[in-house]
Design a protein around this motif. Structure first.
Motif, PDB file in Angstrom:
ATOM      1  N   TYR A  87       0.855  -1.189   0.000  1.00 24.99           N
ATOM      2  CA  TYR A  87       0.000   0.000   0.000  1.00 24.99           C
ATOM      3  C   TYR A  87       0.886   1.231   0.000  1.00 24.99           C
ATOM      4  CZ  TYR A  87      -3.573   3.320   1.647  1.00 24.99           C
ATOM      5  OH  TYR A  87      -4.430   4.372   1.777  1.00 24.99           O
ATOM      6  N   ALA A  88       0.561   2.198  -0.835  1.00 28.11           N
ATOM      7  CA  ALA A  88       1.233   3.503  -0.831  1.00 28.11           C
ATOM      8  C   ALA A  88       0.200   4.535  -1.240  1.00 28.11           C
ATOM      9  CB  ALA A  88       2.414   3.511  -1.797  1.00 28.11           C
ATOM     10  N   GLN A  89       0.037   5.539  -0.424  1.00 29.34           N
ATOM     11  CA  GLN A  89      -1.018   6.516  -0.659  1.00 29.34           C
ATOM     12  C   GLN A  89      -0.580   7.891  -0.179  1.00 29.34           C
ATOM     13  OE1 GLN A  89      -4.324   5.718  -1.835  1.00 29.34           O
ATOM     14  NE2 GLN A  89      -4.593   7.914  -1.958  1.00 29.34           N
ATOM     15  N   LEU A  90      -0.770   8.904  -1.015  1.00 31.04           N
ATOM     16  CA  LEU A  90      -0.576  10.288  -0.585  1.00 31.04           C
ATOM     17  C   LEU A  90      -1.854  10.752   0.096  1.00 31.04           C
ATOM     18  CD1 LEU A  90       1.185  12.122  -3.545  1.00 31.04           C
ATOM     19  CD2 LEU A  90       2.069  11.792  -1.242  1.00 31.04           C
ATOM     20  N   VAL A  91      -1.709  11.348   1.270  1.00 37.14           N
ATOM     21  CA  VAL A  91      -2.857  11.875   2.002  1.00 37.14           C
ATOM     22  C   VAL A  91      -2.508  13.270   2.508  1.00 37.14           C
ATOM     23  CG1 VAL A  91      -3.710   9.596   2.683  1.00 37.14           C
ATOM     24  CG2 VAL A  91      -2.104  10.802   4.165  1.00 37.14           C
ATOM     25  N   GLU A  92      -3.535  14.039   2.794  1.00 38.75           N
ATOM     26  CA  GLU A  92      -3.267  15.382   3.306  1.00 38.75           C
ATOM     27  C   GLU A  92      -2.576  15.330   4.654  1.00 38.75           C
ATOM     28  OE1 GLU A  92      -6.316  18.309   2.903  1.00 38.75           O
ATOM     29  OE2 GLU A  92      -6.997  17.424   1.018  1.00 38.75           O
ATOM     30  N   GLU A  93      -2.969  14.348   5.484  1.00 34.68           N
ATOM     31  CA  GLU A  93      -2.326  14.196   6.778  1.00 34.68           C
ATOM     32  C   GLU A  93      -2.503  12.767   7.273  1.00 34.68           C
ATOM     33  OE1 GLU A  93      -2.317  16.203  11.225  1.00 34.68           O
ATOM     34  OE2 GLU A  93      -3.356  17.184   9.600  1.00 34.68           O
ATOM     35  N   GLU A  94      -1.429  12.165   7.766  1.00 32.76           N
ATOM     36  CA  GLU A  94      -1.517  10.835   8.361  1.00 32.76           C
ATOM     37  C   GLU A  94      -2.363  10.944   9.619  1.00 32.76           C
ATOM     38  OE1 GLU A  94       1.423   7.310  10.064  1.00 32.76           O
ATOM     39  OE2 GLU A  94       2.278   9.206   9.420  1.00 32.76           O
ATOM     40  N   SER A  95      -3.353  10.068   9.741  1.00 32.81           N
ATOM     41  CA  SER A  95      -4.278  10.120  10.867  1.00 32.81           C
ATOM     42  C   SER A  95      -4.847   8.730  11.107  1.00 32.81           C
ATOM     43  CB  SER A  95      -5.429  11.083  10.551  1.00 32.81           C
ATOM     44  OG  SER A  95      -6.212  10.566   9.476  1.00 32.81           O
ATOM     45  N   THR A  96      -5.665   8.606  12.130  1.00 31.07           N
ATOM     46  CA  THR A  96      -6.335   7.337  12.388  1.00 31.07           C
ATOM     47  C   THR A  96      -7.119   6.898  11.156  1.00 31.07           C
ATOM     48  OG1 THR A  96      -6.482   7.774  14.767  1.00 31.07           O
ATOM     49  CG2 THR A  96      -8.049   6.179  13.855  1.00 31.07           C
ATOM     50  N   LEU A  97      -7.865   7.816  10.563  1.00 29.89           N
ATOM     51  CA  LEU A  97      -8.690   7.491   9.404  1.00 29.89           C
ATOM     52  C   LEU A  97      -7.859   7.026   8.212  1.00 29.89           C
ATOM     53  CD1 LEU A  97     -11.546   7.464   8.214  1.00 29.89           C
ATOM     54  CD2 LEU A  97     -11.167   9.829   7.512  1.00 29.89           C
ATOM     55  N   THR A  98      -6.776   7.738   7.897  1.00 27.64           N
ATOM     56  CA  THR A  98      -5.973   7.370   6.724  1.00 27.64           C
ATOM     57  C   THR A  98      -5.198   6.072   6.962  1.00 27.64           C
ATOM     58  OG1 THR A  98      -4.137   8.813   7.409  1.00 27.64           O
ATOM     59  CG2 THR A  98      -5.781   9.761   5.923  1.00 27.64           C
ATOM     60  N   VAL A  99      -4.749   5.852   8.189  1.00 33.31           N
ATOM     61  CA  VAL A  99      -4.054   4.605   8.520  1.00 33.31           C
ATOM     62  C   VAL A  99      -5.025   3.428   8.453  1.00 33.31           C
ATOM     63  CG1 VAL A  99      -3.015   3.357  10.463  1.00 33.31           C
ATOM     64  CG2 VAL A  99      -2.182   5.627   9.851  1.00 33.31           C
ATOM     65  N   MET A 100      -6.225   3.599   9.003  1.00 30.17           N
ATOM     66  CA  MET A 100      -7.224   2.523   8.977  1.00 30.17           C
ATOM     67  C   MET A 100      -7.620   2.194   7.535  1.00 30.17           C
ATOM     68  SD  MET A 100      -8.000   1.441  12.083  1.00 30.17           S
ATOM     69  CE  MET A 100      -9.631   1.200  12.697  1.00 30.17           C
ATOM     70  N   ALA A 101      -7.718   3.198   6.673  1.00 31.77           N
ATOM     71  CA  ALA A 101      -8.053   2.952   5.266  1.00 31.77           C
ATOM     72  C   ALA A 101      -6.972   2.094   4.609  1.00 31.77           C
ATOM     73  CB  ALA A 101      -8.223   4.274   4.523  1.00 31.77           C
ATOM     74  N   GLY A 102      -5.711   2.398   4.880  1.00 33.11           N
ATOM     75  CA  GLY A 102      -4.615   1.616   4.324  1.00 33.11           C
ATOM     76  C   GLY A 102      -4.615   0.184   4.842  1.00 33.11           C
ATOM     77  N   LEU A 103      -4.796   0.032   6.141  1.00 42.13           N
ATOM     78  CA  LEU A 103      -4.822  -1.310   6.731  1.00 42.13           C
ATOM     79  C   LEU A 103      -5.995  -2.128   6.185  1.00 42.13           C
ATOM     80  CD1 LEU A 103      -3.868  -0.385  10.394  1.00 42.13           C
ATOM     81  CD2 LEU A 103      -2.447  -1.627   8.733  1.00 42.13           C
ATOM     82  N   LYS A 104      -7.138  -1.473   6.028  1.00 41.35           N
ATOM     83  CA  LYS A 104      -8.315  -2.157   5.481  1.00 41.35           C
ATOM     84  C   LYS A 104      -8.025  -2.677   4.079  1.00 41.35           C
ATOM     85  CE  LYS A 104     -13.106  -1.559   4.212  1.00 41.35           C
ATOM     86  NZ  LYS A 104     -14.024  -0.658   3.589  1.00 41.35           N
ATOM     87  N   GLU A 105      -7.426  -1.843   3.236  1.00 41.18           N
ATOM     88  CA  GLU A 105      -7.124  -2.259   1.865  1.00 41.18           C
ATOM     89  C   GLU A 105      -6.158  -3.448   1.845  1.00 41.18           C
ATOM     90  OE1 GLU A 105      -5.042  -0.565  -2.147  1.00 41.18           O
ATOM     91  OE2 GLU A 105      -6.432   0.785  -1.119  1.00 41.18           O
ATOM     92  N   VAL A 106      -5.137  -3.388   2.687  1.00 46.62           N
ATOM     93  CA  VAL A 106      -4.164  -4.488   2.731  1.00 46.62           C
ATOM     94  C   VAL A 106      -4.842  -5.779   3.196  1.00 46.62           C
ATOM     95  CG1 VAL A 106      -2.092  -5.354   3.894  1.00 46.62           C
ATOM     96  CG2 VAL A 106      -2.153  -3.016   3.013  1.00 46.62           C
ATOM     97  N   ILE A 107      -5.653  -5.700   4.225  1.00 51.68           N
ATOM     98  CA  ILE A 107      -6.329  -6.898   4.749  1.00 51.68           C
ATOM     99  C   ILE A 107      -7.301  -7.464   3.717  1.00 51.68           C
ATOM    100  CG2 ILE A 107      -7.980  -7.703   6.490  1.00 51.68           C
ATOM    101  CD1 ILE A 107      -6.467  -5.773   8.460  1.00 51.68           C
ATOM    102  N   GLU A 108      -8.013  -6.589   3.006  1.00 54.99           N
ATOM    103  CA  GLU A 108      -8.941  -7.067   1.982  1.00 54.99           C
ATOM    104  C   GLU A 108      -8.214  -7.772   0.846  1.00 54.99           C
ATOM    105  OE1 GLU A 108     -11.109  -3.539   0.918  1.00 54.99           O
ATOM    106  OE2 GLU A 108     -12.624  -3.880   2.473  1.00 54.99           O
ATOM    107  N   ARG A 109      -7.022  -7.297   0.486  1.00 52.28           N
ATOM    108  CA  ARG A 109      -6.281  -7.878  -0.638  1.00 52.28           C
ATOM    109  C   ARG A 109      -5.384  -9.045  -0.234  1.00 52.28           C
ATOM    110  NH1 ARG A 109      -2.706  -5.238  -3.359  1.00 52.28           N
ATOM    111  NH2 ARG A 109      -2.229  -3.658  -1.830  1.00 52.28           N
ATOM    112  N   LYS A 110      -4.774  -8.964   0.963  1.00 44.13           N
ATOM    113  CA  LYS A 110      -3.774  -9.961   1.362  1.00 44.13           C
ATOM    114  C   LYS A 110      -4.228 -10.865   2.503  1.00 44.13           C
ATOM    115  CE  LYS A 110      -0.363  -8.761  -1.364  1.00 44.13           C
ATOM    116  NZ  LYS A 110       0.274  -9.703  -2.277  1.00 44.13           N
ATOM    117  N   GLY A 111      -5.266 -10.471   3.217  1.00 42.81           N
ATOM    118  CA  GLY A 111      -5.710 -11.235   4.383  1.00 42.81           C
ATOM    119  C   GLY A 111      -5.098 -10.690   5.666  1.00 42.81           C
ATOM    120  N   VAL A 112      -5.537 -11.250   6.771  1.00 35.61           N
ATOM    121  CA  VAL A 112      -5.054 -10.805   8.085  1.00 35.61           C
ATOM    122  C   VAL A 112      -3.608 -11.256   8.253  1.00 35.61           C
ATOM    123  CG1 VAL A 112      -5.387 -11.008  10.578  1.00 35.61           C
ATOM    124  CG2 VAL A 112      -7.364 -10.846   9.073  1.00 35.61           C
TER     125      VAL A 112
END
Length: 165
Positions: free
Chosen positions: A34-59
Motif C-alpha cells: 500500500y502507498a497513498q498520498l494523504v493530506e495528513e496521516e491520521s487514524t482514518l488514513t491509517v485505517m483505510a490503508g490497513l483495510k485495503e491491505v487486509i482485503e487484498r492480502k488477508g489478516v
C-alpha cells in the motif's frame, strides 16, 4: 507475516503544499502492499490503508509502526508506549488478532526496506519521479503510486510504466 507502516511528510510536488505518503510493506520481502498520498496521516488514513491491505492480502500476524498517537499512547514524550491503553487502531488490530510492535529508533527493518526499495536514504527522491511523470496534483500522484503497486515487475520507485528511475 510482519508488516511495517510508515508515513513521510514532505513537499512532494516541490511547491508550498505538504502531503504525507503512507506506505505499508512486507518486512521480509520489502514488497509494497500500500502507498497513498494523504493530506495528513491520521487514524482514518491509517485505517483505510490497513483495510485495503487486509482485503487484498488477508489478516497478517504483526504490524511494526512508529509511536505516532494514532498507533500508541506514549505517556511521556520519547518514552515507552502504554500497551494496555489502546488507540482506535490498536483496538481494531487486537480484535483481528494482529500484534502491534512499536519502533524505538528512527531506522529499523521496515524503514530500511522501504528506503532500499526506493533507492533513497533520508532525501525524498520519490518527488522527482512523480514530477517526471507529470504529476502536479494529489490525485494524479495517487494514481501513479497505485499504478506502481500493481506493476509488480519493478519496485514502486521504478514502476509506472518504466518512467520511474
Amino acid at each position: 507475516m510482519l508488516l511495517h507502516i510508515d508515513g513521510s511528510r514532505h513537499r512532494w510536488f516541490q511547491d508550498e503544499r505538504w502531503y504525507d505518503l503512507i506506505v505499508i510493506l512486507d518486512d521480509a520481502s520489502s514488497e509494497i502492499y500500500y502507498a497513498q498520498l494523504v493530506e495528513e496521516e491520521s487514524t482514518l488514513t491509517v485505517m483505510a490503508g490497513l483495510k485495503e491491505v487486509i482485503e487484498r492480502k488477508g489478516v497478517f500476524c504483526a504490524l511494526y509502526s512508529d509511536r505516532g498517537s494514532h498507533f500508541w499512547l506514549t505517556p511521556k514524550v520519547g518514552g515507552k508506549v502504554d500497551p494496555h491503553r489502546l488507540t482506535q487502531v490498536g483496538r481494531a488490530l487486537r480484535e483481528l488478532g494482529i500484534q502491534m510492535i512499536p519502533a524505538y529508533s528512527t531506522s529499523g527493518p521496515g524503514r530500511d526496506g522501504c528506503r532500499r526499495n526506493c533507492g533513497c536514504t533520508g532525501s525524498r527522491l520519490w518527488a522527482r519521479p512523480m514530477l517526471s511523470c507529470g504529476s502536479t496534483t494529489w490525485s494524479s500522484s495517487t494514481a501513479v503510486f497505485r499504478c506502481g503497486r500493481r506493476n509488480r515487475a519493478a519496485p514502486l520507485c521504478r514502476a509506472a510504466a518504466g518512467i520511474w528511475i
